[in-house]
Design a protein around this motif. Sequence first.
Motif, PDB file in Angstrom:
ATOM      1  N   LYS A  71       0.841  -1.212   0.000  1.00 36.92           N
ATOM      2  CA  LYS A  71       0.000   0.000   0.000  1.00 36.92           C
ATOM      3  C   LYS A  71       0.874   1.260   0.000  1.00 36.92           C
ATOM      4  CE  LYS A  71      -4.065   1.738   2.462  1.00 36.92           C
ATOM      5  NZ  LYS A  71      -4.847   1.616   3.705  1.00 36.92           N
ATOM      6  N   GLN A  72       1.867   1.265   0.873  1.00 35.84           N
ATOM      7  CA  GLN A  72       2.778   2.405   0.985  1.00 35.84           C
ATOM      8  C   GLN A  72       3.610   2.557  -0.285  1.00 35.84           C
ATOM      9  OE1 GLN A  72       3.431   4.626   3.990  1.00 35.84           O
ATOM     10  NE2 GLN A  72       4.049   5.662   2.132  1.00 35.84           N
ATOM     11  N   PHE A  73       4.103   1.432  -0.814  1.00 35.86           N
ATOM     12  CA  PHE A  73       4.963   1.462  -1.989  1.00 35.86           C
ATOM     13  C   PHE A  73       4.202   1.995  -3.212  1.00 35.86           C
ATOM     14  CE2 PHE A  73       7.596  -0.343  -5.411  1.00 35.86           C
ATOM     15  CZ  PHE A  73       8.858   0.010  -4.957  1.00 35.86           C
ATOM     16  N   LYS A  74       2.937   1.588  -3.314  1.00 38.10           N
ATOM     17  CA  LYS A  74       2.127   2.061  -4.440  1.00 38.10           C
ATOM     18  C   LYS A  74       1.891   3.576  -4.330  1.00 38.10           C
ATOM     19  CE  LYS A  74      -1.789   0.895  -7.326  1.00 38.10           C
ATOM     20  NZ  LYS A  74      -2.982   0.074  -7.527  1.00 38.10           N
ATOM     21  N   LYS A  75       1.752   4.071  -3.103  1.00 40.70           N
ATOM     22  CA  LYS A  75       1.605   5.515  -2.896  1.00 40.70           C
ATOM     23  C   LYS A  75       2.855   6.248  -3.379  1.00 40.70           C
ATOM     24  CE  LYS A  75      -1.634   5.820   0.982  1.00 40.70           C
ATOM     25  NZ  LYS A  75      -1.736   6.047   2.443  1.00 40.70           N
ATOM     26  N   TYR A  76       4.013   5.672  -3.100  1.00 38.02           N
ATOM     27  CA  TYR A  76       5.265   6.273  -3.574  1.00 38.02           C
ATOM     28  C   TYR A  76       5.283   6.304  -5.100  1.00 38.02           C
ATOM     29  CZ  TYR A  76       7.247   5.756   1.156  1.00 38.02           C
ATOM     30  OH  TYR A  76       7.493   5.839   2.502  1.00 38.02           O
ATOM     31  N   TYR A  77       4.847   5.190  -5.712  1.00 39.47           N
ATOM     32  CA  TYR A  77       4.817   5.134  -7.178  1.00 39.47           C
ATOM     33  C   TYR A  77       3.884   6.230  -7.729  1.00 39.47           C
ATOM     34  CZ  TYR A  77       3.177   4.133 -11.794  1.00 39.47           C
ATOM     35  OH  TYR A  77       2.814   4.298 -13.097  1.00 39.47           O
ATOM     36  N   ALA A  79       2.998   9.036  -6.366  1.00 35.86           N
ATOM     37  CA  ALA A  79       3.622  10.352  -6.179  1.00 35.86           C
ATOM     38  C   ALA A  79       4.719  10.560  -7.219  1.00 35.86           C
ATOM     39  CB  ALA A  79       4.209  10.453  -4.766  1.00 35.86           C
ATOM     40  N   ALA A  80       5.461   9.500  -7.529  1.00 38.70           N
ATOM     41  CA  ALA A  80       6.533   9.578  -8.525  1.00 38.70           C
ATOM     42  C   ALA A  80       5.960   9.862  -9.909  1.00 38.70           C
ATOM     43  CB  ALA A  80       7.329   8.274  -8.542  1.00 38.70           C
ATOM     44  N   ALA A  81       4.819   9.240 -10.216  1.00 36.67           N
ATOM     45  CA  ALA A  81       4.182   9.412 -11.531  1.00 36.67           C
ATOM     46  C   ALA A  81       3.622  10.823 -11.694  1.00 36.67           C
ATOM     47  CB  ALA A  81       3.074   8.375 -11.708  1.00 36.67           C
ATOM     48  N   GLN A  89      13.098   7.498 -11.919  1.00 37.60           N
ATOM     49  CA  GLN A  89      14.053   8.315 -11.159  1.00 37.60           C
ATOM     50  C   GLN A  89      13.358   8.957  -9.964  1.00 37.60           C
ATOM     51  OE1 GLN A  89      17.316   9.037 -11.418  1.00 37.60           O
ATOM     52  NE2 GLN A  89      17.956   8.547 -13.494  1.00 37.60           N
ATOM     53  N   ASN A  90      12.144   9.447 -10.196  1.00 35.34           N
ATOM     54  CA  ASN A  90      11.379  10.083  -9.108  1.00 35.34           C
ATOM     55  C   ASN A  90      11.131   9.096  -7.973  1.00 35.34           C
ATOM     56  OD1 ASN A  90      11.248  12.359 -10.665  1.00 35.34           O
ATOM     57  ND2 ASN A  90       9.117  12.125 -11.269  1.00 35.34           N
ATOM     58  N   LEU A  91      10.820   7.838  -8.342  1.00 32.65           N
ATOM     59  CA  LEU A  91      10.546   6.804  -7.336  1.00 32.65           C
ATOM     60  C   LEU A  91      11.779   6.558  -6.472  1.00 32.65           C
ATOM     61  CD1 LEU A  91       8.694   4.626  -6.120  1.00 32.65           C
ATOM     62  CD2 LEU A  91       9.461   3.075  -7.929  1.00 32.65           C
ATOM     63  N   ILE A  92      12.934   6.451  -7.116  1.00 32.05           N
ATOM     64  CA  ILE A  92      14.184   6.249  -6.368  1.00 32.05           C
ATOM     65  C   ILE A  92      14.432   7.440  -5.432  1.00 32.05           C
ATOM     66  CG2 ILE A  92      16.709   6.067  -6.584  1.00 32.05           C
ATOM     67  CD1 ILE A  92      15.138   3.517  -7.446  1.00 32.05           C
ATOM     68  N   GLY A  93      14.201   8.647  -5.948  1.00 27.90           N
ATOM     69  CA  GLY A  93      14.386   9.857  -5.136  1.00 27.90           C
ATOM     70  C   GLY A  93      13.506   9.855  -3.899  1.00 27.90           C
ATOM     71  N   ILE A  94      12.242   9.434  -4.071  1.00 28.58           N
ATOM     72  CA  ILE A  94      11.304   9.383  -2.945  1.00 28.58           C
ATOM     73  C   ILE A  94      11.770   8.362  -1.911  1.00 28.58           C
ATOM     74  CG2 ILE A  94       8.968   8.618  -2.278  1.00 28.58           C
ATOM     75  CD1 ILE A  94       7.998   9.929  -4.962  1.00 28.58           C
ATOM     76  N   LEU A 201      11.184  -0.985 -14.783  1.00 25.76           N
ATOM     77  CA  LEU A 201      10.314  -2.171 -14.787  1.00 25.76           C
ATOM     78  C   LEU A 201       9.230  -2.054 -13.716  1.00 25.76           C
ATOM     79  CD1 LEU A 201      12.907  -5.053 -15.334  1.00 25.76           C
ATOM     80  CD2 LEU A 201      11.315  -4.087 -16.998  1.00 25.76           C
ATOM     81  N   VAL A 202       9.551  -1.372 -12.627  1.00 21.20           N
ATOM     82  CA  VAL A 202       8.553  -1.143 -11.573  1.00 21.20           C
ATOM     83  C   VAL A 202       7.454  -0.222 -12.112  1.00 21.20           C
ATOM     84  CG1 VAL A 202       8.183  -0.297  -9.234  1.00 21.20           C
ATOM     85  CG2 VAL A 202      10.323  -1.422  -9.798  1.00 21.20           C
ATOM     86  N   VAL A 203       7.871   0.788 -12.873  1.00 19.81           N
ATOM     87  CA  VAL A 203       6.913   1.702 -13.511  1.00 19.81           C
ATOM     88  C   VAL A 203       6.006   0.914 -14.454  1.00 19.81           C
ATOM     89  CG1 VAL A 203       6.669   3.651 -15.120  1.00 19.81           C
ATOM     90  CG2 VAL A 203       8.399   3.728 -13.308  1.00 19.81           C
ATOM     91  N   GLU A 204       6.600   0.024 -15.234  1.00 20.52           N
ATOM     92  CA  GLU A 204       5.808  -0.782 -16.165  1.00 20.52           C
ATOM     93  C   GLU A 204       4.822  -1.695 -15.431  1.00 20.52           C
ATOM     94  OE1 GLU A 204       4.374  -3.046 -19.493  1.00 20.52           O
ATOM     95  OE2 GLU A 204       4.797  -0.968 -19.000  1.00 20.52           O
ATOM     96  N   TYR A 205       5.279  -2.233 -14.288  1.00 20.86           N
ATOM     97  CA  TYR A 205       4.412  -3.100 -13.465  1.00 20.86           C
ATOM     98  C   TYR A 205       3.133  -2.361 -13.079  1.00 20.86           C
ATOM     99  CZ  TYR A 205       2.660  -5.676  -9.449  1.00 20.86           C
ATOM    100  OH  TYR A 205       1.844  -6.356  -8.578  1.00 20.86           O
TER     101      TYR A 205
END
Length: 208
Positions: A71-77, A79-81, A89-94, A201-205
């Motif tokens: 749930k938390q990880f998807k929120k990060y994704y 926010a990155a999107a 890159q945004n996801l890694i930064g977060i 690949l995480v973005v694609e997922y």
Amino acid sequence: MAKSDHKRHSAKHKIDRRLGVNLWGRPKSPVNAREYGPGQHGQRRKKPTDFGVQLMAKQKLKGYYGNIGEKQFKKYYQAAARGKGDTGQNLIGILECRLDAILYRSKMVPTVFAARQIINHGHIMLNGKRCNIASVMLKPGDEIALKEKAKTIPAVLDAIASVERDVPEYVDVNHDKFTAKFIRIPTLDEVPYPVQMEPNLVVEYYSR
């Protein structure tokens, strides 16, 4: 069906364009004119869009940061999107802005799990105030310090003495004072991962 297939393909091309790489090695990709870097080996995979490959990339990244909940990880994704620029890159930064991640990067703890434990036990000061929430997001300029009691914890002293890893340039550490300052949000290539991370690949997922 043909219509939805076309829609799906155009969406994938959109992701290719956004990230500036041909993630799946498809001949019709809009970025095929670009050169492949040594790290992109999508063209050698039999099934570059394979769900398992994406899932593995996601699990690897989640696990590295101490098994962050889905749930938390998807929120990060999400926010990155929403952010400008490259979603991966945004996801890694977060992820690197988390308090437990920065405490780990400062080499004052041996693992991310140890960082979380020390934070949860109230041993950390963030900008002069006690903070016991490991997932707090730091901003550039934020400072963390270990409380007096934590300065004698064997795991902390061992981590500081260890030569196994270096403190990255985006964290400024004073091990004599048990303090660290978060300088800036890093890019993917600045983060000292021991294994190759593939946020694309995480973005694609999540973009499926």
